[in-house]
Design a protein around this motif. Sequence first.
Motif, PDB file in Angstrom:
ATOM      1  N   GLU A 236      -0.883 -34.505  29.915  1.00 57.13           N
ATOM      2  CA  GLU A 236      -1.537 -35.011  31.177  1.00 57.13           C
ATOM      3  C   GLU A 236      -2.052 -33.491  32.412  1.00 57.13           C
ATOM      4  OE1 GLU A 236      -1.301 -37.775  32.454  1.00 57.13           O
ATOM      5  OE2 GLU A 236       0.618 -38.873  30.459  1.00 57.13           O
ATOM      6  N   ILE A 237      -3.057 -33.559  31.800  1.00 55.17           N
ATOM      7  CA  ILE A 237      -3.716 -32.247  32.639  1.00 55.17           C
ATOM      8  C   ILE A 237      -4.378 -32.953  32.169  1.00 55.17           C
ATOM      9  CG2 ILE A 237      -5.024 -29.652  32.661  1.00 55.17           C
ATOM     10  CD1 ILE A 237      -1.098 -29.954  32.049  1.00 55.17           C
ATOM     11  N   ASN A 245     -13.146 -35.953  40.753  1.00 54.16           N
ATOM     12  CA  ASN A 245     -13.830 -35.318  39.810  1.00 54.16           C
ATOM     13  C   ASN A 245     -13.825 -35.547  38.285  1.00 54.16           C
ATOM     14  OD1 ASN A 245     -11.642 -34.918  41.812  1.00 54.16           O
ATOM     15  ND2 ASN A 245     -13.219 -33.064  41.696  1.00 54.16           N
ATOM     16  N   TYR A 246     -13.210 -36.173  37.365  1.00 58.49           N
ATOM     17  CA  TYR A 246     -13.771 -36.255  36.200  1.00 58.49           C
ATOM     18  C   TYR A 246     -13.209 -35.201  35.343  1.00 58.49           C
ATOM     19  CZ  TYR A 246     -16.279 -40.668  36.472  1.00 58.49           C
ATOM     20  OH  TYR A 246     -16.529 -42.156  36.904  1.00 58.49           O
ATOM     21  N   SER A 247     -12.082 -34.380  35.405  1.00 55.24           N
ATOM     22  CA  SER A 247     -11.643 -33.341  35.486  1.00 55.24           C
ATOM     23  C   SER A 247     -10.463 -33.374  34.759  1.00 55.24           C
ATOM     24  CB  SER A 247     -12.450 -32.183  36.438  1.00 55.24           C
ATOM     25  OG  SER A 247     -12.142 -31.132  36.255  1.00 55.24           O
ATOM     26  N   GLY A 248      -9.925 -31.986  34.028  1.00 53.81           N
ATOM     27  CA  GLY A 248      -8.623 -31.666  33.655  1.00 53.81           C
ATOM     28  C   GLY A 248      -8.762 -30.903  32.653  1.00 53.81           C
ATOM     29  N   VAL A 249      -8.818 -29.369  32.327  1.00 50.51           N
ATOM     30  CA  VAL A 249      -9.204 -29.458  31.153  1.00 50.51           C
ATOM     31  C   VAL A 249      -7.792 -27.883  30.915  1.00 50.51           C
ATOM     32  CG1 VAL A 249     -10.454 -26.594  30.628  1.00 50.51           C
ATOM     33  CG2 VAL A 249     -11.405 -28.417  32.492  1.00 50.51           C
ATOM     34  N   VAL A 272     -11.358 -31.809  28.934  1.00 53.30           N
ATOM     35  CA  VAL A 272     -11.100 -30.799  27.648  1.00 53.30           C
ATOM     36  C   VAL A 272     -10.632 -30.085  27.283  1.00 53.30           C
ATOM     37  CG1 VAL A 272     -12.766 -28.741  27.386  1.00 53.30           C
ATOM     38  CG2 VAL A 272     -13.761 -30.530  29.034  1.00 53.30           C
ATOM     39  N   GLY A 273      -9.953 -30.058  25.682  1.00 53.16           N
ATOM     40  CA  GLY A 273      -9.212 -29.612  25.443  1.00 53.16           C
ATOM     41  C   GLY A 273      -9.048 -27.814  25.372  1.00 53.16           C
ATOM     42  N   VAL A 274     -10.093 -27.198  24.832  1.00 49.32           N
ATOM     43  CA  VAL A 274     -10.214 -25.878  25.441  1.00 49.32           C
ATOM     44  C   VAL A 274     -11.726 -25.444  25.699  1.00 49.32           C
ATOM     45  CG1 VAL A 274     -10.493 -23.294  24.489  1.00 49.32           C
ATOM     46  CG2 VAL A 274      -8.339 -25.454  23.629  1.00 49.32           C
ATOM     47  N   TYR A 302     -13.513 -34.130  25.537  1.00 50.69           N
ATOM     48  CA  TYR A 302     -13.940 -33.423  24.694  1.00 50.69           C
ATOM     49  C   TYR A 302     -12.837 -32.492  24.039  1.00 50.69           C
ATOM     50  CZ  TYR A 302     -18.242 -34.799  27.405  1.00 50.69           C
ATOM     51  OH  TYR A 302     -19.053 -35.360  27.595  1.00 50.69           O
ATOM     52  N   ALA A 303     -12.363 -32.608  23.193  1.00 51.13           N
ATOM     53  CA  ALA A 303     -11.643 -31.687  21.693  1.00 51.13           C
ATOM     54  C   ALA A 303     -12.060 -29.896  22.594  1.00 51.13           C
ATOM     55  CB  ALA A 303     -11.501 -31.504  20.820  1.00 51.13           C
ATOM     56  N   LEU A 304     -13.187 -30.102  22.270  1.00 51.77           N
ATOM     57  CA  LEU A 304     -14.181 -27.929  23.160  1.00 51.77           C
ATOM     58  C   LEU A 304     -15.262 -28.694  23.378  1.00 51.77           C
ATOM     59  CD1 LEU A 304     -12.559 -26.475  19.366  1.00 51.77           C
ATOM     60  CD2 LEU A 304     -11.805 -26.085  21.167  1.00 51.77           C
TER      61      LEU A 304
END
Length: 454
Positions: A236-237, A245-249, A272-274, A302-304
């Motif tokens: 839940e990030i 924004n389409y964000s959360g990393v 993005v994961g990392v 994206y995982a990475l």
Amino acid sequence: LLGYWGPAIALEGNTPGAQVFNNDIFDIQDGNPNPWGIGVNIEDNTGVATVNINNNSFKNLDYGIANAVTTTVDGTCNYWDVGVPTFAGNVNVSPYLTDGTDDMPGMIGFQSVPGSCGGLLPILNVSTGVCYPTIQLGFDFAVAGEILEIQPADYTEGSQIVVHQDITLQGQGKLITTLRPGFNTGSSGDSRGFILVEAGIEFHLEELTVNGLGNLVYQSIRHKGFGTVDNVRFTEIKFNESGPNYSGVAIAAFGNGDVDVTNSMFDEIGRVGVLYFGSGISNSLFKNNMYVGKGAGDWLDYALDISAGAGVTVEDNMISDCIGVASSDGSSSGGILVTTYFGPGTNSTITNNEILNNTTGIAVGFDGSDVSSVVATYNNITGNAFGVTSTAPQVDATYNWWGDASGPSGEGFGVGDAVSTNVIFCPWLDNAWDAMPTAGLAVTGIQNLSLIHI
């Protein structure tokens, strides 16, 4: 008591065995510019290990107990009028009195209510035995190399955590301890981070879950230093993951050293994961992790995201379900993205991974001028619309399983996951790859054809 230098009780010099019990200490003030309204002050004292400060009431003070020596002093079972202990230095204050009622008001001093010493502070400095009311205070009073541990099963930190010295923060297992932000992060600069690791700092995070549910979290870790993340779940990030924004990393690593991420889980991540960004990330390891995308929807996964000159080894991971599409511009998702769009030198070795059910398994390059270097071998790449794509760089994608013994489709000759131009896929595996195969299973058969698409 009002004075320029006004502790109520001073234990200075050597006071082995001193006992400070049943005192009612309140309204201590002084004129010193620094906060020196102190109940019990300890300094230049080699007898601290045998000093006991218990069953006192501290009210309207800057610090109930201040300890200027490195040895921890026993300050348990005291009452603090602000609800949680206010102290300085190495003071063991947990458990503390939760009831400030004087049980015997007719007697001089303070007599605690029986059974009221049950208050527990949530953050333990494992190295010193001192507990703190917040992670930030624990960091502020720790010295380099110490370990902080979150004690409750579910703990919320109310403001940004700034890591300003080498430290380890740990829970008691990612299925046992949950850390939550109690606020929305910002959307620009350092305010984006729930945990902000300053430049040059070695930070280790392990054995817990970071859960951003109910808050906007742009980056759960904004990492300008170096270190490790081990056995952590990120969930839940998100920061307006469906626009604008389409964000959360989960982790944004862009400092002056490597950040290794191992044995961790990522789910319900906004984008993005990392994010590995910049040439300061030269040899990071992403190993034995699981990233599960959000599936279909108006979002990205994206995982990475490896870019701007970063170098990362990616091995023994499972990456799946990155298939969202942003309605704002039609951007699509992928398991792993590698690009030099933001700077040259980006490189990655991708091996022994399960990459399945994504729009693109491995996407290399952003445009025709991209020069990323990628070697992706001995992976199971199946169920993706595209297995491996490249906008320009030549990608070594040999010795992979594409979901069918005939090999990849697209620029390939078979019916497995598609590959684009600039992807070398011969030879390929004619069965699923297993780094630890079961006896009797044919898992490493190789189809070696002479034609190579470039």
